[in-house]
Design a protein around this motif. Sequence first.
Motif, PDB file in Angstrom:
ATOM      1  N   MET A   1       0.879  -1.207   0.193  1.00 56.97           N
ATOM      2  CA  MET A   1      -0.100   0.023   0.036  1.00 56.97           C
ATOM      3  C   MET A   1       0.677   1.222  -0.156  1.00 56.97           C
ATOM      4  SD  MET A   1      -2.919   1.402   2.753  1.00 56.97           S
ATOM      5  CE  MET A   1      -2.028   1.119   4.150  1.00 56.97           C
ATOM      6  N   LEU A   2       0.498   2.378  -0.759  1.00 59.19           N
ATOM      7  CA  LEU A   2       1.185   3.515  -1.157  1.00 59.19           C
ATOM      8  C   LEU A   2       0.287   4.625  -0.137  1.00 59.19           C
ATOM      9  CD1 LEU A   2       2.409   3.525  -4.835  1.00 59.19           C
ATOM     10  CD2 LEU A   2       3.824   2.898  -2.607  1.00 59.19           C
ATOM     11  N   GLN A   3       0.725   5.453   0.669  1.00 60.13           N
ATOM     12  CA  GLN A   3       0.075   6.261   1.460  1.00 60.13           C
ATOM     13  C   GLN A   3       0.934   7.593   1.582  1.00 60.13           C
ATOM     14  OE1 GLN A   3      -1.079   4.451   4.976  1.00 60.13           O
ATOM     15  NE2 GLN A   3      -2.536   6.068   5.731  1.00 60.13           N
ATOM     16  N   GLN A   4       0.092   8.561   1.639  1.00 57.45           N
ATOM     17  CA  GLN A   4       0.702   9.957   1.843  1.00 57.45           C
ATOM     18  C   GLN A   4      -0.446  10.861   2.514  1.00 57.45           C
ATOM     19  OE1 GLN A   4       3.454  11.638   0.012  1.00 57.45           O
ATOM     20  NE2 GLN A   4       3.200  13.138   1.565  1.00 57.45           N
ATOM     21  N   LYS A   5       0.232  11.573   3.534  1.00 58.33           N
ATOM     22  CA  LYS A   5      -0.732  12.566   4.205  1.00 58.33           C
ATOM     23  C   LYS A   5      -0.201  13.833   3.869  1.00 58.33           C
ATOM     24  CE  LYS A   5      -2.210  13.116   9.136  1.00 58.33           C
ATOM     25  NZ  LYS A   5      -2.264  12.695  10.307  1.00 58.33           N
ATOM     26  N   ILE A   6      -1.427  14.603   3.874  1.00 60.20           N
ATOM     27  CA  ILE A   6      -1.059  16.134   3.746  1.00 60.20           C
ATOM     28  C   ILE A   6      -1.977  16.930   4.790  1.00 60.20           C
ATOM     29  CG2 ILE A   6      -1.180  18.101   2.290  1.00 60.20           C
ATOM     30  CD1 ILE A   6      -1.463  16.263  -0.081  1.00 60.20           C
ATOM     31  N   THR A   7      -1.273  17.628   5.724  1.00 58.79           N
ATOM     32  CA  THR A   7      -2.062  18.544   6.610  1.00 58.79           C
ATOM     33  C   THR A   7      -1.787  19.881   6.156  1.00 58.79           C
ATOM     34  OG1 THR A   7      -1.744  16.998   8.323  1.00 58.79           O
ATOM     35  CG2 THR A   7      -2.361  19.135   8.922  1.00 58.79           C
TER      36      THR A   7
END
Length: 137
Positions: A1-7
């Motif tokens: 799984m590829l994952q990216q978080k942006i806040t």
Amino acid sequence: MLQQKITILNQLTELERIATTLETIGENWDLQMSLTLNLNLVLEELITNIIFYGFTDKDEHLIEINICFEDHKIFLTVEDDGIAFNPLLKEDADISLPAEERAIGGLGIHFVRKLMDTIRYERKNEKNILTMMKMVK
């Protein structure tokens, strides 16, 4: 799984950072450009609505965006601490009418519904959580 978080902050200037991050994700995850552009349109519509209508004060608020890619599916989750708002309860925009006869608003949600395969809303811990999925061919 590829994952990216942006806040991000609840400021329109953050839209550029979202677009740039999505462009990088698209390249790194080998996504079609059309998919990357559609994901950006979806997030731009949602984030703009949150910034303009989601808060009753002028304070800084954080908006979290999670992007996951797994099993030929892209998941976008947008979470904010704004006033409770379920966009799925919003009536579809009547796009059969000429532009000058249409009611104001609703097109952003229309685009989100058309571009994503599934959309789910929940209100949890005083937060709006909108989770969307798009099948990737």
